[in-house]
Write a protein that holds these residues in place. Structure first.
Motif, PDB file in Angstrom:
ATOM      1  N   GLU A   1      -6.596  -1.802   9.148  1.00  0.00           N
ATOM      2  CA  GLU A   1      -5.630  -2.846   8.787  1.00  0.00           C
ATOM      3  C   GLU A   1      -5.907  -4.104   9.624  1.00  0.00           C
ATOM      4  O   GLU A   1      -5.231  -4.372  10.602  1.00  0.00           O
ATOM      5  CB  GLU A   1      -4.192  -2.350   9.016  1.00  0.00           C
TER       6      GLU A   1
ATOM      7  N   ARG B   1      -1.448  10.210  10.375  1.00  0.00           N
ATOM      8  CA  ARG B   1      -0.648   9.265   9.584  1.00  0.00           C
ATOM      9  C   ARG B   1      -1.467   7.986   9.481  1.00  0.00           C
ATOM     10  O   ARG B   1      -1.656   7.277  10.468  1.00  0.00           O
ATOM     11  CB  ARG B   1       0.701   8.999  10.274  1.00  0.00           C
TER      12      ARG B   1
ATOM     13  N   TYR C   1       0.811  -1.232   0.000  1.00  0.00           N
ATOM     14  CA  TYR C   1       0.000   0.000   0.000  1.00  0.00           C
ATOM     15  C   TYR C   1       0.836   1.271   0.000  1.00  0.00           C
ATOM     16  O   TYR C   1       0.307   2.356  -0.211  1.00  0.00           O
ATOM     17  CB  TYR C   1      -1.061  -0.011   1.095  1.00  0.00           C
TER      18      TYR C   1
ATOM     19  N   GLU D   1      -1.623   6.005  13.284  1.00  0.00           N
ATOM     20  CA  GLU D   1      -1.670   4.576  13.537  1.00  0.00           C
ATOM     21  C   GLU D   1      -0.300   4.075  13.153  1.00  0.00           C
ATOM     22  O   GLU D   1       0.404   4.683  12.349  1.00  0.00           O
ATOM     23  CB  GLU D   1      -2.803   3.901  12.759  1.00  0.00           C
ATOM     24  N   TRP D   2       0.128   2.952  13.766  1.00  0.00           N
ATOM     25  CA  TRP D   2       1.376   2.340  13.319  1.00  0.00           C
ATOM     26  C   TRP D   2       1.118   0.856  13.191  1.00  0.00           C
ATOM     27  O   TRP D   2       0.660   0.419  12.162  1.00  0.00           O
ATOM     28  CB  TRP D   2       2.536   2.712  14.248  1.00  0.00           C
ATOM     29  N   VAL D   3       1.284   0.058  14.214  1.00  0.00           N
ATOM     30  CA  VAL D   3       1.025  -1.371  14.052  1.00  0.00           C
ATOM     31  C   VAL D   3       0.117  -1.855  15.182  1.00  0.00           C
ATOM     32  O   VAL D   3      -1.098  -1.864  15.093  1.00  0.00           O
ATOM     33  CB  VAL D   3       2.349  -2.174  14.030  1.00  0.00           C
TER      34      VAL D   3
ATOM     35  N   GLN E   1      -4.332  -4.905  13.625  1.00  0.00           N
ATOM     36  CA  GLN E   1      -3.617  -3.783  14.229  1.00  0.00           C
ATOM     37  C   GLN E   1      -4.522  -3.000  15.178  1.00  0.00           C
ATOM     38  O   GLN E   1      -5.668  -3.384  15.432  1.00  0.00           O
ATOM     39  CB  GLN E   1      -3.064  -2.880  13.118  1.00  0.00           C
TER      40      GLN E   1
END
Ligand code: CA
Length: 379
Positions: free
Chosen positions: A256, A193, A115, A230-232, A172
């Motif tokens: 995600e 983000r 992505y 967001e990250w993981v 996530q």
């Protein structure tokens, strides 16, 4: 109590057997790779030295371990015939330059997530994550037994690339915020983000989505370039220290639900490998794909406890209304991605058809079981 002596005597029995089997195969012309069994025993093995660029900061735990594990497994399985050196984001090319570097053949391999290339190949996003789409387990089913990988190969073939699924974080978290989310209106004007299709949905919900590589998140949030991120999930987010600069940690990760990471190989470079090394690369990628998911599954809860109990993070569930509205927008957004492109439409149809089937079955399988377990534990 396996002494060296026992091992040695076992080898003595094993070795003649191996020779007999080898002679039998060579004598019958029974090797499936055009007689290379005989060649391999006489000619010195050719050593391939490759470079792999990645979208992750060097030595990042979790996601960043995937390319390192891949390189190590390939080296061991090939007995050193294929040696891959891994480079972190920015060491040879910037994080978001990985796709082009491998496509152009400047380096042989890359590791990241499809992505990230949505500006160039919008439909590639289906091979990472779709909002309210497939979980990790379901994604693996689509890719490896539902026609997904064949479509991904057809798509990336146009860019001179061979794609491999190589890592999955599992479901996530929705992300880090400094204000509470009580309605969709709370997302309006927010800069977050949030990459991929989740980002497109976030924009349509009134926010501004920013596509930042991992290494730039902390500073961007700290300096106010973004309001949220967001990250993981807990395991990876803890190592970035996001709890130091954000108060609320929201779930579930609607954007995600089971993102697949990718390893990409330059097509010509891949074609230069003998069949056994090609298979080693494929098998190693699959092993990493499984192992990373196992690692997240094992570590996320401890990391979450540390975030909440030691760092005072406030855990919040997104309100059902907000999730329902995001879902409605998601369906519109993903239906628009294919446009007039025939292959993109094929990928979209394949994904949706598989998703609808798997969701129907999961209703009486995983979901039914997880619900039953939760109820039993409560009583
Ligand atoms: Ca993410």
């Amino acid at each position: 109590m396996n002494s060296g002596k026992t091992m040695q005597s076992k080898n003595k029995v094993f070795l003649p057997l191996f020779i007999i089997v080898s002679l039998f195969l060579t004598g019958c012309g029974g090797s499936s790779n055009n007689g290379t069994v005989a060649e391999a025993s006489s000619a010195p093995a050719k050593v391939y030295k490759w470079r792999m660029v990645t979208t992750w900061p060097k030595n990042l735990p979790g996601l960043g371990r995937a390319p390192e594990m891949l390189a190590e497994k390939v080296r061991l399985m090939s007995n050193g015939r294929l040696q891959i050196t891994v480079f972190g984001a920015g060491e040879i090319v910037p994080a978001l330059g990985v796709f082009d570097a491998v496509s152009l053949g400047n380096v042989e391999m890359g590791h990241g997530a499809a992505y990230y290339w949505k500006g160039k190949v919008p439909v590639a996003q289906f091979f990472t994550a779709v909002p309210f789409g497939l979980t990790a387990q379901e994604m693996n089913g689509w890719l490896h037994h539902g026609g997904g990988i064949e479509l991904w190969e057809e798509l990336y073939g146009k860019y001179n690339l061979v794609p491999l699924a190589c890592g999955n974080s599992g479901t996530q978290m929705a992300g880090w915020f400094n204000k509470e989310i009580n309605s969709l209106a709370d997302l309006k004007g927010m800069k977050m983000r949030i990459p991929g299709l989740g980002g497109e949905v976030f924009e349509r919900a009134g926010g501004t989505a920013v596509n930042l590589p991992g290494g730039e998140i902390f500073t961007s949030l700290q300096t106010g370039v973004i309001d949220a991120t967001e990250w993981v999930g807990p395991y990876n987010d803890l190592t970035f220290g996001l709890h130091q600069i954000a108060q609320y940690y929201y779930y579930p990760g609607w954007q995600e639900p089971g993102p697949t990471l990718e390893a990409i190989v330059n097509k010509e470079a891949f074609a230069t490998l003998p069949a056994d090394l090609q298979e080693i690369v494929r098998v190693a990628a699959k092993a990493v794909n499984d192992d990373l998911l196992a690692e997240y599954t094992a570590r996320n809860n401890n990391a979450l406890r540390e975030l909440v109990d030691q760092h005072g993070v406030e855990l919040r569930r997104l309100p059902v209304d907000v999730l329902n509205e995001l879902h409605k927008i998601s369906e519109e957004v993903i239906a628009e991605i294919p446009g007039d492109d025939e292959l993109s439409q094929k990928i979209y149809r394949s994904y949706i058809e598989y998703r609808d089937g798997v969701v129907a079955y999961q209703d009486i399988a995983e979901r039914a079981y997880v619900n039953a377990r939760a109820e039993a534990l409560e009583n």
